[in-house]
Scaffold this active site. Structure first.
Site, PDB file in Angstrom:
ATOM      1  N   PRO A 120       0.875  -1.184   0.000  1.00  0.00           N
ATOM      2  CG  PRO A 120      -0.670  -1.598   1.685  1.00  0.00           C
ATOM      3  CD  PRO A 120       0.682  -2.015   1.200  1.00  0.00           C
ATOM      4  N   GLY A 161       4.769   6.901  -6.403  1.00  0.00           N
ATOM      5  CA  GLY A 161       3.502   6.627  -5.716  1.00  0.00           C
ATOM      6  C   GLY A 161       3.598   6.915  -4.226  1.00  0.00           C
ATOM      7  CG  ASN A 190      10.225   4.557 -12.607  1.00  0.00           C
ATOM      8  OD1 ASN A 190       9.221   5.229 -12.800  1.00  0.00           O
ATOM      9  ND2 ASN A 190      10.216   3.460 -11.856  1.00  0.00           N
ATOM     10  CG  HIS A 265       4.376  -0.644 -13.015  1.00  0.00           C
ATOM     11  ND1 HIS A 265       5.074   0.073 -12.078  1.00  0.00           N
ATOM     12  CD2 HIS A 265       3.283  -1.140 -12.364  1.00  0.00           C
ATOM     13  CE1 HIS A 265       4.442   0.013 -10.925  1.00  0.00           C
ATOM     14  NE2 HIS A 265       3.351  -0.702 -11.068  1.00  0.00           N
ATOM     15  NE  ARG A 353     -12.461  13.801  27.498  1.00  0.00           N
ATOM     16  CZ  ARG A 353     -12.421  15.091  27.221  1.00  0.00           C
ATOM     17  NH1 ARG A 353     -11.535  15.570  26.357  1.00  0.00           N
ATOM     18  NH2 ARG A 353     -13.278  15.931  27.770  1.00  0.00           N
ATOM     19  CD  GLU A 407      -5.761  13.306  11.871  1.00  0.00           C
ATOM     20  OE1 GLU A 407      -5.430  13.359  10.660  1.00  0.00           O
ATOM     21  OE2 GLU A 407      -6.263  14.267  12.476  1.00  0.00           O
ATOM     22  CG  PHE A 433     -10.162  12.722  13.096  1.00  0.00           C
ATOM     23  CD1 PHE A 433     -10.878  13.067  11.958  1.00  0.00           C
ATOM     24  CD2 PHE A 433     -10.193  13.587  14.167  1.00  0.00           C
ATOM     25  CE1 PHE A 433     -11.610  14.251  11.896  1.00  0.00           C
ATOM     26  CE2 PHE A 433     -10.914  14.785  14.119  1.00  0.00           C
ATOM     27  CZ  PHE A 433     -11.620  15.116  12.983  1.00  0.00           C
ATOM     28  CG  HIS A 457     -13.696  13.435  21.770  1.00  0.00           C
ATOM     29  ND1 HIS A 457     -12.602  13.322  22.600  1.00  0.00           N
ATOM     30  CD2 HIS A 457     -14.119  14.718  21.902  1.00  0.00           C
ATOM     31  CE1 HIS A 457     -12.381  14.476  23.208  1.00  0.00           C
ATOM     32  NE2 HIS A 457     -13.285  15.338  22.818  1.00  0.00           N
ATOM     33  CG  HIS A 469     -15.720  16.592  14.762  1.00  0.00           C
ATOM     34  ND1 HIS A 469     -15.989  17.230  13.576  1.00  0.00           N
ATOM     35  CD2 HIS A 469     -14.493  17.040  15.148  1.00  0.00           C
ATOM     36  CE1 HIS A 469     -14.992  18.046  13.273  1.00  0.00           C
ATOM     37  NE2 HIS A 469     -14.068  17.939  14.200  1.00  0.00           N
TER      38      HIS A 469
END
Lengths: 654, 654
Positions: A120, A161, A190, A265, A353, A407, A433, A457, A469
């Protein structure tokens, strides 16, 4: 060209090329273009710079090498085989087959010498930041004059990439800000992507951009081993800034009809083009034949053992000179993260939290190489390690990492620190997030490493910030990742269990999901004995066989308790289920004793109901987006009330 | 300072500030710092540049304004109220309350004049690229000399968080490559983030970086309306490159004790500090009181109606001069995307990614303002619009967009094109990389817009690329997003249904999930009559009441059919379930007629089993990561075989 005209360097480079394209051809699948073009830079790194020990791939002070452009895996397998790692030719020949040690993209938990899973795009370069950060922190903590216990470089080969991906750009910005002088990226430039020339989509002035990000920048001919070598020397000499070497290459070099095009490729050369390529490179036609001189020159085992000998001797003298530090170091080297003697805090009726923060501080006091931070939300997620310094070039001892509003790079860096060894790392942000860093969380799970993610949260209970959110589907999304523990504690004691499990884990990452709002204390067992360690357990029971089972997690556990109280005449059991995966892994008898199959059940979680059908007959949840308003009002608005649970229960039972 | 000394500009700027901080204080929640610091730049844009019509917020040729830093929503609501949008003071006073038109972060589907939902950082700037792209494409297609039908700017106010986020960086790179000359970002550079000074995490030379990305860069004093005004003029004059104006500001300006600190970022000022701030700004102490002169000066309704009058008259003359183009334009303006007369292709036993391509080409021929592309995988995902040009500054008529290896910015840009109106857009990548763009997909669903995402390589069936590339939990993850249709077609005809539903949708995005491997034809109804429109349907039935129901999607539908055939003596029904959400929305009677509650059922999908418990008694799926190997061998390895389905069925029935 007669063999006599070929230098040993060239012979080695071509041997790497030949082995790589043979593997791709035999698999009839893979990417020959990168190995053909990037072999010279890989050779320059591995032969002239990389300090490693093929016989001890886990040697802690080895230089790290990451092939961020993981689709070029054949190149990495060739290097590992030829330098002497436990990767026999038969494995290279089984490239991309089920059960082989040479999967389509590199996987650290499968192949010795592979530092991390890549493929990835962007993940390799972003994770490399964590490797370099861990080295700097450990060096600052343990090294003493003339005792460079931790002293290695982190080398990366990356592609366009990697540099286009957001996570890679975040990482470049972060590495520049942190001034990670021992991080070196070599960019295989390349000019070709899958869809053609990179020009169609990528027109940055890469050199100018990286300068603006605070990097040391060099541009070289990537086909010239000596030029790359010299650039690597300069990069190593620059200690204040990370280095990027922009190495211009020809994709598919040697292939007479495909070099320099996107055709080379991502598809095998084909038998005929393979033959022509080998001919052009002066290689024998026979598949998987490796010139003896190249094999001898590339073997790095003896040199590796010598490196280790030197290091072991340094360590012996270190132990004699710094007995106290050495004791700490030995604990770090043992990689044990036993939480039984942690001085856990007392827990109050506060937000989880905040309980999480208390746990984290206790752990940070106990484990000197636990480091981490947040994506600019330290005071909201509660990840601040008070008084333990802010990691920077000026203060490499700092244990707080300001990842910035990045993040994704944060999660990748947490993975890198964890992969490095010697340290454990955490990264925090709002649960919503987690979407921004999902690919890195998934990779942690795939790589079987114990990264720790703290997500606060955790529901509409966060209130006014509104639906952009408020997590709804995020908990389920995380739970569905194989090999990830998602723990949503109900109170402080369960939060301590979550942290214990996270630290004690060896091969599985953990996401700890906490509330913004205050939650009452509902349990008080110490983390080592707490039944939450089973993932789900009977928190409160009725007399005899229950009429009804209420299953809840996190902030909804106290609601379930209140509803059970309100359900007069109903024998209600309340099950707290902080981690479904761990619960799923308990023996069937245990699971059936907690969730008795014949008893009607209701699950309550302020999140999507999808997935809960696995555990309950009826689900109370939220299957729309949230809304903006005060948290308690939203909870009421969306049906997280005693009245609604009672009504749902009465309907189910009637 | 006496009122006489205050210029009208200053009075207006302070009126915006006062209204914003009153709203935050009344809600006792929100972000006062940004409105106080960014009011001058907002005023410069809205008063001196923005061509808009508060009475007709949907006027197609309006300038677009996006508050990418959505946490400063009070600023936007103040602007909308004061310039005359349908947002009465009572709504501003109900800031952040359930049911109000002033949620915590802006939401386009709730508040007139809000162009998009912002808050998750980076999304605003990334989506703005799509707005500017749509304008350029529509202008290229429809404008003629002296007939600038489409001719507007896209203005953005963004924060350091936007610029740090990967999606924002991808977007900056993409906009530079595309040369979007009418895109203008104003960067509210206040030096403060939640955790303190931006220096701790963000040390880029922003100006040099944006120059390297091909942007036109200016740096100005953001507190000086005239300076911002002049920079906006220069930015508009620069037509070859996008513009960024780096505007230095003081967060929380006017607050005597909190200005310039992180304390003013995300919490109300408090009554006393509010009083002092208003005093310092020369504002009346009374909450929500707006000086009459400011109100009069800011009202933009009359000017807006004049803009529309001019445009309508232009349109009338255009229709007379270019009747053919005008007919096409009128169709575009009507925003109808009826697929009934599309010339659908004939379908063969090919991969659904190829069937999808055939559908896409048919649709592109039918709808001239359908545009899109892929994240450097056009030939793998099959998104190439043959012969329709590549979008660039040189060819603004191009309908193919090379988004580069930037999945997240791609999805955001697709949202922007869709939000703009007049166009519809698609973006494609491998299903695994839907993880990279999840936040933008979620935002499309939240914003209630019909973005189209095409995700190929949808399971372990993709083969050798291995687990880093093989989706397992992605389909469930997408299904769990509220208001998103996830359609996994079984063959070509179902793929045409997926595309029909995607185009016909008005307020819901669609993810079309396709296979890499070939799939047999199993249905042949035309898309308008195909039962797949119901989300799930009986594909093949037994005589009488079935003994068993096999539910499958995509590539597993043909496996279910084969298994039904092999299950001798069992009356098996096969249900194809391409879209669970649409199925869930069918009447209960229909759902119960398809999935008869009393009949044992097995679901088969080459993905996580989690979630399928909602529909089936037993699940065949994959709850681990995949592996690297040839696709057919992997399918066998993971149990997607007739033998395994038959055995599972026999066990269930016995």
């Amino acid at each position: 060209m007669t063999p006599a005209a070929v230098s040993l360097d060239e012979l080695c480079v071509n041997a790497i090329r030949g082995l790589s394209i043979d593997a791709v051809q035999k698999a009839n699948s893979g990417h020959p273009g990168l190995p053909l073009g990037a072999a010279p830079m890989a050779y320059a790194i591995w032969k002239r710079h990389l300090r490693h020990a093929p016989s001890q791939p886990q040697w802690l002070n080895r230089d790290r090498f990451i092939l961020s452009a993981g689709h070029g895996s054949a190149l990495l397998y060739s290097l590992l085989h030829l330098t002497g790692y436990d990767l026999p030719l038969s494995e290279v020949q089984a490239f991309r087959q089920i059960g082989s040690k040479t999967p389509g993209h590199p996987e650290n938990h499968i192949t010795p010498g592979v530092e991390m899973a890549t493929g990835p795009l962007g993940q390799g370069i972003a994770t490399s930041v964590g490797f370099a950060l861990a080295e700097r922190y450990l060096a600052a903590r343990f090294n003493r004059p003339e005792f460079p216990i931790f002293d290695h470089f982190t080398y990366v080969i990356c592609s366009d990439g990697d540099l286009m991906e957001g996570v890679g750009q975040e990482a470049a910005s972060l590495a520049g800000t942190l001034g990670l002088g021992k991080l070196i990226w070599v960019y295989d430039s390349n000019g070709i992507t899958i869809d053609g020339s990179t020009d169609i989509a990528y027109r940055e002035d890469v050199a100018a951009k990286f300068s603006a990000l605070g990097w040391h920048v060099q541009s070289v001919d990537g086909m010239d081993v000596d030029a790359v070598d010299r650039a690597l020397q300069s990069a190593k000499a620059e200690t204040a800034r990370p280095s990027i070497i922009i190495a211009t290459t020809i994709i598919g070099f040697g292939s007479p009809n495909k070099a320099g095009t996107s055709k080379v490729h991502g598809a095998p050369l084909g038998e005929e083009e393979l033959r022509l390529t080998k001919e052009a490179l002066g290689l024998p036609a026979e598949p998987f034949s490796i010139p003896n001189d190249a094999r001898a020159a590339l073997d790095a085992r003896a040199a590796g053992e010598a490196h280790i000998e030197v290091w072991d001797s340094l360590l012996t003298r270190y132990r004699a000179n710094f007995p106290e530090l050495a004791a700490e170091l030995d604990q770090v080297l043992s990689e044990t993260w036993d939480c039984t003697s942690v001085a856990w805090p007392e827990f109050k009726s506060v937000a989880t939290r905040k309980s999480s923060h208390d746990c984290l501080l206790a752990l940070a006091n106990h484990f000197p190489t636990l480091i981490g931070g947040s994506a600019d939300l330290a005071e909201s997620v509660y990840t601040d390690l008070h008084g333990m310094g802010l990691q920077s070039a000026q203060d490499p001892n700092g244990r707080n990492i300001a990842f910035g509003i990045r993040e994704h790079a944060m999660a990748a860096a947490v993975n890198g620190i964890t992969l490095h060894g010697g340290c454990r790392a955490f990264g925090g942000t709002f649960l919503i997030f987690s979407d921004y860093c999902k690919p890195s969380i998934r990779l942690a799970a795939l790589m079987e490493i114990p990264s720790i993610f703290v997500f606060s949260h955790d529901s509409i209970g966060l209130g006014e910030d509104g639906p952009t959110h408020q997590p709804v589907e995020q908990i389920l999304g995380l739970r569905s990742i194989p090999n990830l523990n998602v723990i949503r504690p109900a109170d402080g004691a369960e939060t301590a269990v979550a942290w214990s499990l996270a630290l004690e884990s060896e091969d599985r990452p953990t996401a700890i999901v906490t509330s913004r709002q205050n939650l009452p204390v509902v349990t008080n067992e110490a983390p080592a004995e707490h039944p939450a360690r089973n993932g789900g357990y009977v928190l409160q029971d009725s007399d005899g066989v229950p009429d009804l089972i209420l299953i809840a997690t996190g902030s909804e556990v106290s609601l379930a308790l209140q509803a059970a109280e309100a359900l007069e005449g109903v024998n209600s059991r309340v099950v707290s289920m902080p981690c479904t995966r761990i619960f799923d892994e308990q023996p069937e008898a245990y699971r059936n004793s907690v969730l008795i199959p014949s008893i009607p059940s209701i699950s309550i979680e302020a999140a999507t109901t999808l997935g809960w059908q696995k555990y309950s007959d009826v689900q109370i949840g939220i299957d729309t987006f949230g809304a903006s308003g005060p948290g308690p009002k939203l909870m009421e608005h969306f049906g997280f009330t005693v009245a609604n649970v009672v009504e749902t229960a009465r309907n189910l039972l009637s």
